[in-house]
Write a protein that holds these residues in place. Structure first.
Motif, mmCIF file in Angstrom:
data_model
loop_
_atom_site.group_PDB
_atom_site.id
_atom_site.type_symbol
_atom_site.label_atom_id
_atom_site.label_comp_id
_atom_site.label_asym_id
_atom_site.label_seq_id
_atom_site.Cartn_x
_atom_site.Cartn_y
_atom_site.Cartn_z
ATOM 1 N N THR A 1 4.674 -29.857 -5.430
ATOM 2 C CA THR A 1 3.631 -30.737 -4.899
ATOM 3 C C THR A 1 4.178 -32.010 -4.247
ATOM 4 O OG1 THR A 1 3.318 -31.571 -7.161
ATOM 5 C CG2 THR A 1 1.801 -29.896 -6.397
ATOM 6 N N LYS A 2 5.480 -32.173 -4.197
ATOM 7 C CA LYS A 2 6.140 -33.197 -3.382
ATOM 8 C C LYS A 2 5.568 -34.593 -3.602
ATOM 9 C CE LYS A 2 7.068 -29.639 0.075
ATOM 10 N NZ LYS A 2 6.915 -29.190 1.483
ATOM 11 N N GLY A 3 5.388 -34.947 -4.858
ATOM 12 C CA GLY A 3 4.866 -36.262 -5.195
ATOM 13 C C GLY A 3 3.358 -36.343 -5.212
ATOM 14 N N GLY A 4 2.687 -35.298 -4.713
ATOM 15 C CA GLY A 4 1.232 -35.275 -4.709
ATOM 16 C C GLY A 4 0.690 -34.396 -5.818
ATOM 17 N N THR A 5 -0.482 -33.829 -5.587
ATOM 18 C CA THR A 5 -1.133 -32.979 -6.578
ATOM 19 C C THR A 5 -1.409 -31.606 -5.962
ATOM 20 O OG1 THR A 5 -3.253 -33.966 -5.903
ATOM 21 C CG2 THR A 5 -2.187 -34.865 -7.881
ATOM 22 N N VAL A 6 -1.860 -30.676 -6.790
ATOM 23 C CA VAL A 6 -1.974 -29.275 -6.369
ATOM 24 C C VAL A 6 -3.003 -29.092 -5.263
ATOM 25 C CG1 VAL A 6 -1.299 -28.433 -8.645
ATOM 26 C CG2 VAL A 6 -3.740 -28.717 -8.097
ATOM 27 N N HIS A 7 -2.884 -27.989 -4.568
ATOM 28 C CA HIS A 7 -3.839 -27.590 -3.542
ATOM 29 C C HIS A 7 -4.578 -26.352 -4.011
ATOM 30 C CE1 HIS A 7 -5.693 -26.764 0.260
ATOM 31 N NE2 HIS A 7 -5.049 -25.621 0.424
ATOM 32 N N THR A 8 -5.844 -26.506 -4.318
ATOM 33 C CA THR A 8 -6.755 -25.470 -4.817
ATOM 34 C C THR A 8 -6.411 -25.028 -6.235
ATOM 35 O OG1 THR A 8 -5.710 -23.370 -4.149
ATOM 36 C CG2 THR A 8 -6.927 -24.582 -2.449
ATOM 37 N N ALA A 9 -7.395 -24.460 -6.903
ATOM 38 C CA ALA A 9 -7.194 -24.005 -8.284
ATOM 39 C C ALA A 9 -7.956 -22.742 -8.614
ATOM 40 C CB ALA A 9 -7.607 -25.111 -9.265
ATOM 41 N N THR B 1 -0.091 -31.673 -11.268
ATOM 42 C CA THR B 1 1.110 -31.651 -10.440
ATOM 43 C C THR B 1 1.992 -30.476 -10.848
ATOM 44 O OG1 THR B 1 2.350 -33.082 -11.962
ATOM 45 C CG2 THR B 1 1.088 -34.173 -10.215
ATOM 46 N N LEU B 2 2.813 -30.040 -9.924
ATOM 47 C CA LEU B 2 3.819 -29.025 -10.179
ATOM 48 C C LEU B 2 5.157 -29.580 -9.699
ATOM 49 C CD1 LEU B 2 1.947 -25.846 -8.863
ATOM 50 C CD2 LEU B 2 2.295 -26.481 -11.251
ATOM 51 N N PRO B 3 6.155 -29.657 -10.580
ATOM 52 C CA PRO B 3 7.441 -30.241 -10.189
ATOM 53 C C PRO B 3 7.976 -29.608 -8.906
ATOM 54 C CG PRO B 3 7.401 -29.809 -12.546
ATOM 55 C CD PRO B 3 6.156 -29.193 -11.980
ATOM 56 N N ILE B 4 8.457 -30.457 -8.020
ATOM 57 C CA ILE B 4 9.054 -30.078 -6.727
ATOM 58 C C ILE B 4 7.987 -29.556 -5.756
ATOM 59 C CG2 ILE B 4 10.751 -28.651 -5.517
ATOM 60 C CD1 ILE B 4 12.365 -28.529 -8.092
#
Length: 390
Positions: free
Chosen positions: A345-353, A340-343
């Motif tokens: 990811t809006k309560g979700g998890t990251v998109h791609t890595a 997750t990234l604070p703020i």
């Protein structure tokens, strides 16, 4: 219009102006500091990024199209499909991504051109980063196929739509044409690799199973050591076949393969039926992807927002997706994370890595994606993070 509504609109306008200012400022700095990748010279340096202008290529808004290339080890080649959203009807076509729309949280669906700002996404981070000592792919030759057409790199259509300005416009779904031209460049520069990684993130991750057969059949039939990676390619939509056939006008074999609302799974099934375990297959995703869940909310509920409910829906869809890919072959390697990234990811998890700073920085079960992918291309395919799906 009441006071609250007026205040909301005024706030969105300010946010949009600020977002556009930030994007334009970054783009201007890239230009002013002469950070734009130079055009490929007759005698290019090794391990340096260059642009190759594609005369027959076209971005979605009709502007110039180019690819990026890095010449390094001739025996190791990565063909990378960049991501950047999707357009699947007139409404989404009329709403390309801008910094202002992102900042104001307004609907924005796809990148429609290659401007200085987009260079950052294409060649400066993750697997592309030449300055990151922890990046094990610095010595690989790479052709990056940028994404600016909204069609998962498979389109061949000029699509008319009415813009938000009320004027008539055309979205050039030329992803497939751009792909063909890019492969001509690749073959000329990287003619005889021994090892091939075909990878993509987001929209580019969908392109991997769609276009791998053509890459191997037409452009690199002699390569036997092939690894595939789709990083974040899950978006259920019951009109994918119609979209591919009528909106994008993709090649018939690509359209014919779409047998369900899971376009990625359909394309992998077609690919595995032909190649079986001759290829190495890899899939990666976070558990509650905040971007893909927002797209799913849009195609399902006409609301381009992410929230806990659609993130949970994505999580359950991911569990089914992983199960079906493992049913294709138990050797299908998985990298599942809950980063997750604070703020952001809006309560979700990251998109791609794979093309993000956390490619080498974040770890799941003490393994970075960089290490997992490097192990896989060297023949050691394994799963990471599967316990997150139980």
């Amino acid at each position: 219009m009441d006071y609250k509504e007026k205040r909301k609109i005024r706030k969105q306008k300010l946010e949009q102006q600020f977002g556009d200012f930030v994007e334009n400022s970054i783009g201007k700095r890239i230009v002013d500091k002469d950070l734009i990748a130079p055009e490929l010279p007759d005698k290019p340096e090794k391990k340096k990024w260059y642009r190759v202008i594609i005369p027959m290529g076209l971005s979605g808004d009709g502007s110039e199209y180019h690819v990026y290339v890095k010449i390094a080890d001739p025996k190791k080649l990565c063909i990378f499909f960049s991501g950047g959203g999707v357009a699947y009807n007139e409404y989404t076509a009329a709403r390309p991504i801008t910094g202002g729309k992102v900042a104001a949280d307004l609907p924005n669906y796809y990148w429609n051109n290659l401007r200085p700002f987009t260079q950052i996404m294409n060649i400066d981070m993750g697997i592309m980063n030449l300055k990151d000592k922890a990046n094990p792919f610095k010595d690989w030759s790479i052709i990056d196929i940028p994404y600016a057409t909204g069609d998962f790199h498979v389109g061949n259509n000029d699509f008319p739509y009415e813009g938000e300005d009320g004027e008539k416009h055309v979205l050039h779904f030329h992803g497939y044409i751009n792909f063909l031209e890019a492969m001509g460049v690749s073959r000329n520069l990287f003619g005889n690799p021994k090892r091939l990684l075909i990878a993509g993130n987001s929209a580019g991750a969908f392109a991997v199973p769609a276009l791998t057969d053509e890459i191997l059949r037409v452009w690199y039939p002699e390569v036997k050591d092939v690894t595939l990676l789709s990083d974040s390619a899950l978006l259920l939509y019951n009109k994918w076949e119609y979209t591919a056939r009528e909106v994008w006008k993709a090649p018939e074999p690509i359209c014919d393969a779409i047998k369900s609302d899971n376009i990625t799974l359909s394309w992998y099934r077609r690919l595995f039926k032909k190649y079986g375990d001759r290829l190495r297959y890899l899939y990666s995703s976070s558990t509650r992807d905040y971007v893909l869940s927002a797209y799913y909310n849009d195609v399902t509920n006409k609301t381009y927002k992410t929230d806990a409910d659609v993130q949970d829906a994505y999580y359950n869809q991911l569990k089914e997706m992983v199960k079906e890919l493992k049913n294709l072959t138990p050797k299908f390697g998985m990298f599942i994370n809950d980063w997750t990234l604070p703020i952001v990811t809006k309560g979700g998890t990251v998109h791609t890595a794979v093309r993000e700073p956390y490619f080498t920085l974040f770890s799941q079960n003490d393994v970075t994606m960089a290490r997992w992918l490097h192990d896989a291309v060297n023949g050691n395919v394994y799963d990471i993070g599967m316990e997150l799906l139980k």
